[in-house]
Design an enzyme around this catalytic site. Structure first.
Site, PDB file in Angstrom:
ATOM      1  N   TYR A   1       0.827  -1.215   0.000  1.00 15.12           N
ATOM      2  CA  TYR A   1       0.000   0.000   0.000  1.00 15.12           C
ATOM      3  C   TYR A   1       0.863   1.268   0.000  1.00 15.12           C
ATOM      4  O   TYR A   1       0.633   2.193  -0.779  1.00 15.12           O
ATOM      5  CB  TYR A   1      -0.931  -0.039   1.219  1.00 15.12           C
ATOM      6  CG  TYR A   1      -1.935   1.074   1.264  1.00 15.12           C
ATOM      7  CD1 TYR A   1      -3.059   1.051   0.436  1.00 15.12           C
ATOM      8  CD2 TYR A   1      -1.773   2.156   2.127  1.00 15.12           C
ATOM      9  CE1 TYR A   1      -3.992   2.079   0.474  1.00 15.12           C
ATOM     10  CE2 TYR A   1      -2.702   3.180   2.171  1.00 15.12           C
ATOM     11  CZ  TYR A   1      -3.802   3.137   1.337  1.00 15.12           C
ATOM     12  OH  TYR A   1      -4.729   4.160   1.383  1.00 15.12           O
TER      13      TYR A   1
ATOM     14  N   LYS B   1       0.972   4.018  -2.955  1.00 15.14           N
ATOM     15  CA  LYS B   1       0.528   5.389  -2.689  1.00 15.14           C
ATOM     16  C   LYS B   1       1.674   6.388  -2.894  1.00 15.14           C
ATOM     17  O   LYS B   1       1.447   7.513  -3.346  1.00 15.14           O
ATOM     18  CB  LYS B   1      -0.043   5.493  -1.277  1.00 15.14           C
ATOM     19  CG  LYS B   1      -1.390   4.790  -1.111  1.00 15.14           C
ATOM     20  CD  LYS B   1      -2.422   5.273  -2.114  1.00 15.14           C
ATOM     21  CE  LYS B   1      -3.860   5.004  -1.713  1.00 15.14           C
ATOM     22  NZ  LYS B   1      -4.815   5.371  -2.771  1.00 15.14           N
TER      23      LYS B   1
HETATM   24  N1  LIG Z   1     -10.414   6.594   4.265  1.00 15.92           N
HETATM   25  C1  LIG Z   1      -9.208   7.018   4.570  1.00 15.92           C
HETATM   26  O1  LIG Z   1      -8.923   7.473   5.690  1.00 15.92           O
HETATM   27  C2  LIG Z   1      -8.136   6.971   3.528  1.00 15.92           C
HETATM   28  C3  LIG Z   1      -6.837   7.361   3.894  1.00 15.92           C
HETATM   29  C4  LIG Z   1      -5.850   7.386   2.943  1.00 15.92           C
HETATM   30  C5  LIG Z   1      -6.149   7.018   1.638  1.00 15.92           C
HETATM   31  N2  LIG Z   1      -7.404   6.608   1.306  1.00 15.92           N
HETATM   32  C6  LIG Z   1      -7.662   6.238  -0.094  1.00 15.92           C
HETATM   33  O2  LIG Z   1      -8.862   6.836  -0.519  1.00 15.92           O
HETATM   34  C7  LIG Z   1      -9.451   6.035  -1.546  1.00 15.92           C
HETATM   35  C8  LIG Z   1     -10.902   5.797  -1.230  1.00 15.92           C
HETATM   36  O3  LIG Z   1     -10.965   5.047  -0.045  1.00 15.92           O
HETATM   37  P1  LIG Z   1     -12.254   4.945   0.891  1.00 15.92           P
HETATM   38  O4  LIG Z   1     -11.777   5.215   2.250  1.00 15.92           O
HETATM   39  O5  LIG Z   1     -13.379   5.692   0.331  1.00 15.92           O
HETATM   40  O6  LIG Z   1     -12.482   3.355   0.759  1.00 15.92           O
HETATM   41  P2  LIG Z   1     -13.755   2.470   0.405  1.00 15.92           P
HETATM   42  O7  LIG Z   1     -13.312   1.075   0.608  1.00 15.92           O
HETATM   43  O8  LIG Z   1     -14.954   2.955   1.128  1.00 15.92           O
HETATM   44  O9  LIG Z   1     -13.975   2.764  -1.161  1.00 15.92           O
HETATM   45  C9  LIG Z   1     -13.130   2.258  -2.150  1.00 15.92           C
HETATM   46  C10 LIG Z   1     -13.988   1.887  -3.341  1.00 15.92           C
HETATM   47  O10 LIG Z   1     -13.124   1.428  -4.409  1.00 15.92           O
HETATM   48  C11 LIG Z   1     -13.809   0.387  -5.074  1.00 15.92           C
HETATM   49  N3  LIG Z   1     -12.881  -0.437  -5.839  1.00 15.92           N
HETATM   50  C12 LIG Z   1     -12.018  -1.367  -5.368  1.00 15.92           C
HETATM   51  N4  LIG Z   1     -11.370  -1.962  -6.389  1.00 15.92           N
HETATM   52  C13 LIG Z   1     -11.816  -1.381  -7.519  1.00 15.92           C
HETATM   53  C14 LIG Z   1     -11.520  -1.562  -8.892  1.00 15.92           C
HETATM   54  N5  LIG Z   1     -10.632  -2.480  -9.282  1.00 15.92           N
HETATM   55  N6  LIG Z   1     -12.140  -0.782  -9.814  1.00 15.92           N
HETATM   56  C15 LIG Z   1     -13.073   0.137  -9.427  1.00 15.92           C
HETATM   57  N7  LIG Z   1     -13.398   0.333  -8.125  1.00 15.92           N
HETATM   58  C16 LIG Z   1     -12.781  -0.410  -7.190  1.00 15.92           C
HETATM   59  C17 LIG Z   1     -14.473  -0.384  -3.943  1.00 15.92           C
HETATM   60  O11 LIG Z   1     -15.500  -1.233  -4.435  1.00 15.92           O
HETATM   61  C18 LIG Z   1     -14.963   0.738  -3.041  1.00 15.92           C
HETATM   62  O12 LIG Z   1     -16.285   1.106  -3.367  1.00 15.92           O
HETATM   63  C19 LIG Z   1      -8.590   4.765  -1.635  1.00 15.92           C
HETATM   64  O13 LIG Z   1      -7.692   4.906  -2.704  1.00 15.92           O
HETATM   65  C20 LIG Z   1      -7.853   4.749  -0.316  1.00 15.92           C
HETATM   66  O14 LIG Z   1      -6.626   4.067  -0.417  1.00 15.92           O
HETATM   67  C21 LIG Z   1      -8.409   6.574   2.220  1.00 15.92           C
END
Ligand SMILES: NC(=O)c1ccc[n+]([C@@H]2O[C@H](COP(=O)([O-])OP(=O)(O)OC[C@H]3O[C@@H](n4cnc5c(N)ncnc54)[C@H](O)[C@@H]3O)[C@@H](O)[C@H]2O)c1
Length: 333
Positions: A156, A160
């Site tokens: 990860y 990232k």
């Molecule tokens: N939530 C946090 O605090 C946080 C922190 C740092 C980074 N992020 C990043 O933010 C982004 C969104 O995360 P989130 O927290 O909303 O997570 P989440 O799990 O709620 O949403 C992620 C979405 O991506 C979809 N997905 C997964 N594989 C896929 C694919 N191959 N093609 C299309 N869609 C796909 C999933 O079905 C899901 O709906 C991610 O990239 C995550 O790494 C989130």
């Protein structure tokens, strides 16, 4: 109806069935954009319905971002349905955490595929459209884990961090054709965090550092910045922004003024290389720019021989000895 900031714009948001992507898609539509809501799950359809119910325009794309064909199909959905693409928000992703010694190659690849290759596969076909029309906005979703690291995240954190590199590279590529590319380091309560939570100690440390305010973890807080970066109002490019519990901040990488080896002599590893701790480099910078915190303990402060030794080094050659007697080290300034 009053004009909205994104009227006439077409946006793609990947992974928009839930969490951050869903919030971005809904707000982009509320601001007037027509949105391709991409997700591999049926939740994409629910988001499209929700947008439609509030008078917005959206279409679902259930392709995976992890192949060139998937990326092309997502962009094609925007072209077929709305005629163009102005905005790509690369957001889809997941984590598969494991200690490094136990991480499988499959889990390493899967995480790089969805975050890094996924961003490439979706952005490239959209980029060609943007280049032709001389306008585009791309938002990458990196993570604090990518730039600061964390345990059990070799896949990860690597993926990232690579998105930061991709942001910087594309910002340079897009400069002449009006394409701006920026990157988010979000924090929000989503299913992602439920599945791979921040260690409680880290969360507590963050909350203390940011004023001890509880909550402020709704995805919409991140969305405000994401939508700004996706809009014509955003003219900056190649930037990395943290959106963390209600604090919005520029992230940056830099080098200190360091030690410049004099002349042409090649320094020796153990005679000359003795980097000081980063904290003292920072204290030195602060002191140069103003009075700053004292480097040596104030009277009554707890004696810390290590700290005193470091502080003394600041007024001595900062790294090892000078290279030669003829070219004595002249200090940092
Ligand atoms: N939530 C946090 O605090 C946080 C922190 C740092 C980074 N992020 C990043 O933010 C982004 C969104 O995360 P989130 O927290 O909303 O997570 P989440 O799990 O709620 O949403 C992620 C979405 O991506 C979809 N997905 C997964 N594989 C896929 C694919 N191959 N093609 C299309 N869609 C796909 C999933 O079905 C899901 O709906 C991610 O990239 C995550 O790494 C989130």
């Amino acid at each position: 109806m009053t004009a909205r900031a994104l009227d006439g714009q077409v946006a793609i948001v990947t992974g928009a069935g839930r969490g951050l992507g869903r919030a971005h898609a809904i707000e982009l539509a509320r601001q007037g954009a027509a949105v391709v809501v991409n997700d591999i799950t049926a939740e994409a359809d629910a988001v499209v319905e929700e947008i439609g119910a509030s008078g917005g325009k959206a279409v679902a794309s259930r392709e995976s971002v992890t192949s060139a064909e998937g990326g092309a199909a997502i962009v094609q959905a925007a072209l077929d349905e709305f005629g163009t693409v102005d905005i790509v928000v690369n957001n889809a992703g997941f984590a598969r955490n494991a200690p490094f010694s136990e991480m499988t190659i499959a889990d390493f690849d899967a995480v790089l595929d969805v975050h890094l290759r996924g961003a490439f596969f979706v952005t490239q076909p959209a980029w060609r459209v943007m280049e032709r029309k001389g306008y585009g906005r791309v938002v990458m979703t990196s993570s604090g884990s990518g730039v600061f690291g964390r345990p059990a995240g070799a896949n990860y954190c690597s993926a990232k961090a690579a998105l930061v590199g991709l942001t910087k590279a594309l910002a340079a590529d897009g400069e002449a054709s009006g394409i701006r590319v920026n990157c988010l380091l979000p924090v929000a309560t989503t299913q992602f965090v439920v599945e791979s939570p921040l260690p409680p100690a880290d969360l507590e440390r963050l909350q203390t550092a940011l004023g001890g305010v509880e909550g402020r973890k709704e995805p919409e807080r991140v969305t405000a910045l994401a939508v700004y970066l996706a809009s014509p109002a955003c003219e900056v490019s190649g930037r990395v922004y943290s959106s963390c519990l209600g604090r919005y901040a520029l992230g940056f990488f830099g080098v200190t003024s360091g030690w410049v080896s004099p002349g042409n002599a090649v320094p020796s590893p153990f005679r000359h290389m003795r980097p000081r701790s980063a904290i003292f480099e920072i204290l030195l910078i602060l002191r140069r720019n103003g009075p700053g915190p004292p480097l040596l303990p104030e009277e009554g402060e707890r004696h810390d021989p290590g700290r005193q030794e470091e502080a003394r080094n600041l007024v001595q050659p900062p790294m090892g000895e000078a290279l030669s007697e003829k070219e004595p080290f002249r200090g940092m300034e």
